[in-house]
Enzyme design. Structure first.
Site, PDB file in Angstrom:
ATOM      1  N   SER A 422      32.564  40.887  32.942  1.00  0.00           N
ATOM      2  CA  SER A 422      33.118  40.371  34.197  1.00  0.00           C
ATOM      3  C   SER A 422      32.018  39.919  35.145  1.00  0.00           C
ATOM      4  CB  SER A 422      34.001  41.421  34.869  1.00  0.00           C
ATOM      5  OG  SER A 422      33.325  42.632  34.964  1.00  0.00           O
ATOM      6  N   HIS A 443      36.699  35.854  29.944  1.00  0.00           N
ATOM      7  CA  HIS A 443      36.915  36.997  30.823  1.00  0.00           C
ATOM      8  C   HIS A 443      38.406  37.231  31.024  1.00  0.00           C
ATOM      9  CE1 HIS A 443      36.564  38.876  35.079  1.00  0.00           C
ATOM     10  NE2 HIS A 443      36.654  39.803  34.157  1.00  0.00           N
ATOM     11  N   GLU A 455      39.279  33.603  32.513  1.00  0.00           N
ATOM     12  CA  GLU A 455      38.155  32.760  32.923  1.00  0.00           C
ATOM     13  C   GLU A 455      37.352  32.393  31.674  1.00  0.00           C
ATOM     14  OE1 GLU A 455      36.829  33.794  37.456  1.00  0.00           O
ATOM     15  OE2 GLU A 455      36.357  35.306  35.968  1.00  0.00           O
ATOM     16  N   ASN A 493      35.992  37.175  40.657  1.00  0.00           N
ATOM     17  CA  ASN A 493      35.349  38.367  41.213  1.00  0.00           C
ATOM     18  C   ASN A 493      34.347  38.020  42.306  1.00  0.00           C
ATOM     19  OD1 ASN A 493      36.796  40.209  39.787  1.00  0.00           O
ATOM     20  ND2 ASN A 493      35.274  40.511  38.167  1.00  0.00           N
TER      21      ASN A 493
END
Ligand code: 3HC
Length: 713
Positions: A422, A443, A455, A493
């Site tokens: 991540s 991801h 992702e 994130n």
């Protein structure tokens, strides 16, 4: 009209077979009923209707579609007076005294199905689908759907108002039905194997002279059912705006004659189409369809076929990822040497599919087949022939590099190697292999088999073919694949860190976790930033912050204090909130956590002040928008719409606000920029407007809606 002579190819064309006019809608790719296509269809229909030599009429679609419905692009423009729409087509069909058969081969959705419902008979091939998905666009069916579907289903399924409930569900969920269940419901009259148009012509000849006007069926929608339905959908300002209007429109089918019901539907539709939630939903519709378009990669670059896969690591995440592949029909091997993890993984797979059976969502045989599609192995040699490996091991660069080197040495040379990291640098992971062009990030979000975001991370050496394969795989896995550059935290994130940082600053200044979470939930998120931190693990955030590149500005240390107190979140039953033994998920305000926060506030010498909900929302969301703008400026994210999709499908941003960047446009980018400058003075230098934000604000512009608006047939 001459027998068998086709008119010139256009958006709709007509030919005559044995005295039956066959009208074909042809507006590729999905036969959307744009204004021009509706006009063409109407002209063909009126000609056939007026021709005494024509005994009956068949309407069908080209390109493997009946029709994908009204053209959504048209909703964004104001029609010129005299413009023809699906409503005009449906009105002409309703008025006609000739028998009309809809011959459906492929999807018939929205205005497409509404056209078919205005016919006397609907026959379809088994691969067809029918649906009224308007609700997913924040609108309601606007060409008679809310009037005909309840009339049809209630008449075909009269017992205990079963048909009314079916109609409500069909339109409120917006999920298309396959042909066979649709016939069971009574939407379709016949399933045809083979040439549906030939069969429709036969049927039209046989039934010529009969009329079955659904509009004239009389039904009763009982008031208690209406009240129940209103109670079951979200409130108007929380994503239920269209749903309540849909129920109102449907009620009209019971209370009013068709001609009045249709007028009410039209008025409700017209109100909705201009509403903010509808604009947001349409933005999402187009943003989703842009995802796979990667500027700079030629259309000649084709994805590699992924017929088999492996997942490294039988943890909850790895096993969840494996199930995503299995559910998409790709056999998958999970590799792990830890016997205990393997046992847990096997149980996770069996339990997940079994619960689908229990909920009636899956047949036992299908659950068994999917369970069998996930196999567990311990030796790298057992995965050497797969087309793709997803690594889901411990989040440590050293560990990842070691396993990538091992994978590179064992797995066939043309296989793609992906990491589910991540935050870690994909290029550095790739450097442990001899094939950095075939390494990318995939991801997934936890729980992987439920969360829709994926992702796809492109590092500096990732080849175009690998990128295209990743994007095409996302589609096959039924995920929203968002392409991200290889930057710390990628897109989702990275934006999250700024959002959480600002939320935590609000605690320092005097807010409580509950106050912040309540304000954010009231905005429309399913959970606030602190319940989310507790769910993800404060220990996880703590470790990420230790590995993160050094930040130029300070962050609050409140989470560190909680971490030091052993409050890791849900897993320790305490974090920003506490949790009870009976319900380990629902956050409860905790005086102990509030005390730790108060002490930290004292330590840094901040006097608490009253903070409004408006300030909470703006501070948290402007932080998101500013980081979104930064990622656009640095090219980590391709489009604002990609960031919106990431935040809606990965982090629960309310769809009816259209994602953070669309929301920013509705607030005003200039207003956000000016506020950030003001906060820079009042709150500190961490409020740095991103260059892209500044650029747009100075032009008083927006992040932008879809660039191709208006380009329609
Ligand atoms: N209007 C305008 N464009 C449409 C469209 C529509 N109704 N449906 C699809 N498209 C476009 C897409 O934007 C895409 O364009 P692009 O290639 O430029 O990106 C192209 O058609 C292909 O679409 P997909 O990539 O989604 O193709 P799929 O084959 O995967 O799916 C589909 C086809 C099932 C028809 C899917 O596109 C879909 O669900 N479309 C929306 C259906 C819908 O919501 N219809 C209701 C419209 S509102 C209405 O009818 C109002 C009426 O009640 C008055």
């Amino acid at each position: 009209m001459l027998e068998t002579e086709a008119r010139p190819a256009s958006l709709a064309s007509s030919e005559t077979r044995d005295g039956i006019a066959v009208i074909t809608i042809a507006n590729p790719p999905v036969n959307a009923l744009s204004f021009k296509t509706s006009a063409a269809l109407l002209a063909e229909f009126e000609a056939a209707d007026a021709d005494p030599a024509i005994k009956a009429i068949v309407i069908t679609g080209a390109n493997g579609f009946f029709s994908g419905g009204a053209d959504i692009n048209d909703f964004l423009s104001v029609p010129e007076p005299g413009t023809k729409t699906v409503r005009d087509v449906v009105a002409a069909l309703e008025k006609s005294n000739k028998t009309i058969v809809a011959a459906i081969d492929g999807p018939a959705l929205g205005g497409g199905l509404e056209t078919a419902l205005a016919c006397d008979y609907r026959i379809a091939t088994s691969k067809s689908k029918v649906g009224l998905p308007e609700i997913l666009l924040g609108i309601i069916p606007g060409a008679g759907g809310t009037q005909r579907i309840p009339r049809l289903l209630a008449t075909k399924n009269p017992l205990n108002y079963g048909g009314i409930q079916m109609a409500l569900q069909f339109m409120l969920q917006g999920k298309p039905k396959d042909a066979i269940p649709a016939k069971g419901m009574g939407i379709l009259d016949e399933i045809v194997e083979g040439d549906v148009v030939a069969r429709a012509v036969e049927l039209a000849k046989e039934k010529a002279g009969t009329k079955l006007r659904i509009s004239q069926y009389k039904i009763l929608v009982p008031p208690p059912l209406v009240a129940l339905a209103h109670g079951m959908v979200p409130p108007e300002d929380k994503g239920g705006y269209a749903a309540h209007k849909l129920i109102d429109a449907m009620e009209a089918a019971s209370d009013l004659e068709y001609k009045f019901g249709i007028a009410r539907e039209a008025r409700l539709f017209d109100e909705l189409v201009r509403s903010a939630p509808a604009q947001a939903a349409m933005h999402i519709f187009f943003a989703e369809r842009e995802l796979g378009k990667v500027p700079g990669i030629s259309a000649d670059v084709k994805p590699k076929e992924i017929a088999s896969a492996a997942v490294l690591g039988a943890g909850t995440m790895g096993t969840g990822i494996a199930m995503v592949f299995a559910s998409a029909g790709i056999p998958v091997k999970v590799i792990d040497v830890n016997a205990e993890a393997v046992e847990r993984g096997k149980k996770q797979v069996a339990d997940t599919y079994a619960s689908q059976v229990k909920k009636g969502r899956m047949k036992p045989e299908k659950a068994q087949a999917l369970t069998d599609a996930v196999t567990f192995v311990t030796d790298y040699n057992d995965i050497k022939d797969v087309d793709l490996v997803v690594e889901a091991v411990f989040e440590s660069m050293a560990v990842k590099k070691e396993v990538f080197a091992k994978l590179d040495a064992t797995v066939k040379k043309d296989a793609i190697l992906a990491s589910n990291t991540s935050t870690l640098d994909i290029a550095e992971i790739a450097s442990a292999t001899s094939r950095p062009d075939k390494v990318l990030g995939l991801h997934f979000f936890a729980p992987a088999n439920i969360m829709q975001l994926l992702e796809v991370v492109r590092a500096k050496d990732t080849s175009d073919e690998t990128v295209v394969t990743g994007m095409s795989l996302a589609k096959k896995l039924k995920k929203k694949g968002v392409l991200s550059g290889n930057a710390f935290g990628f897109i989702g994130n990275r934006m999250l860190f700024d959002y959480i940082r600002e939320a935590t600053f609000l605690l320092e200044e005097g807010a409580t976790p509950k106050q912040v979470d309540d304000a954010i939930k009231n905005f429309g998120f399913p959970m606030g930033p602190f319940a989310m931190s507790d769910l993800s693990g404060i220990d996880v955030f703590y470790k990420i912050s230790q590995e993160a590149p050094k930040q130029p500005y300070r962050s609050s240390e409140i989470a560190h204090r909680l971490y030091e107190a052993g409050r890791y979140g849900q897993k320790t039953m305490s974090g920003f909130f506490k949790y009870s033994e009976e319900d380990k998920r629902t956050p409860i305000e905790d005086p102990v956590a509030n005390e730790i926060i108060a002490k930290e506030r004292e330590r840094i010498g901040v006097k608490p002040r009253t903070i409004t909900d408006e300030e909470i929302i703006n501070r948290c969301l402007f932080a998101l928008v500013n980081q979104g703008a930064e990622l656009l400026g640095t090219g980590v994210a391709l489009r604002p719409g990609d960031e919106d999709i990431a935040w809606i499908f990965g982090y629960g941003f309310p769809w009816f606000e259209g994602g953070p960047m669309h929301w920013a446009d509705t607030v005003g980018v200039k207003k956000i920029y000016d506020q950030i400058l003001a906060w820079q003075k009042d709150l500190g230098p961490h409020w740095q407007p991103a260059p892209r934000l500044k650029e747009i604000a100075e032009k008083n512009g927006t992040f932008g809606f879809r660039p191709t608006i208006g380009a329609t047939n």
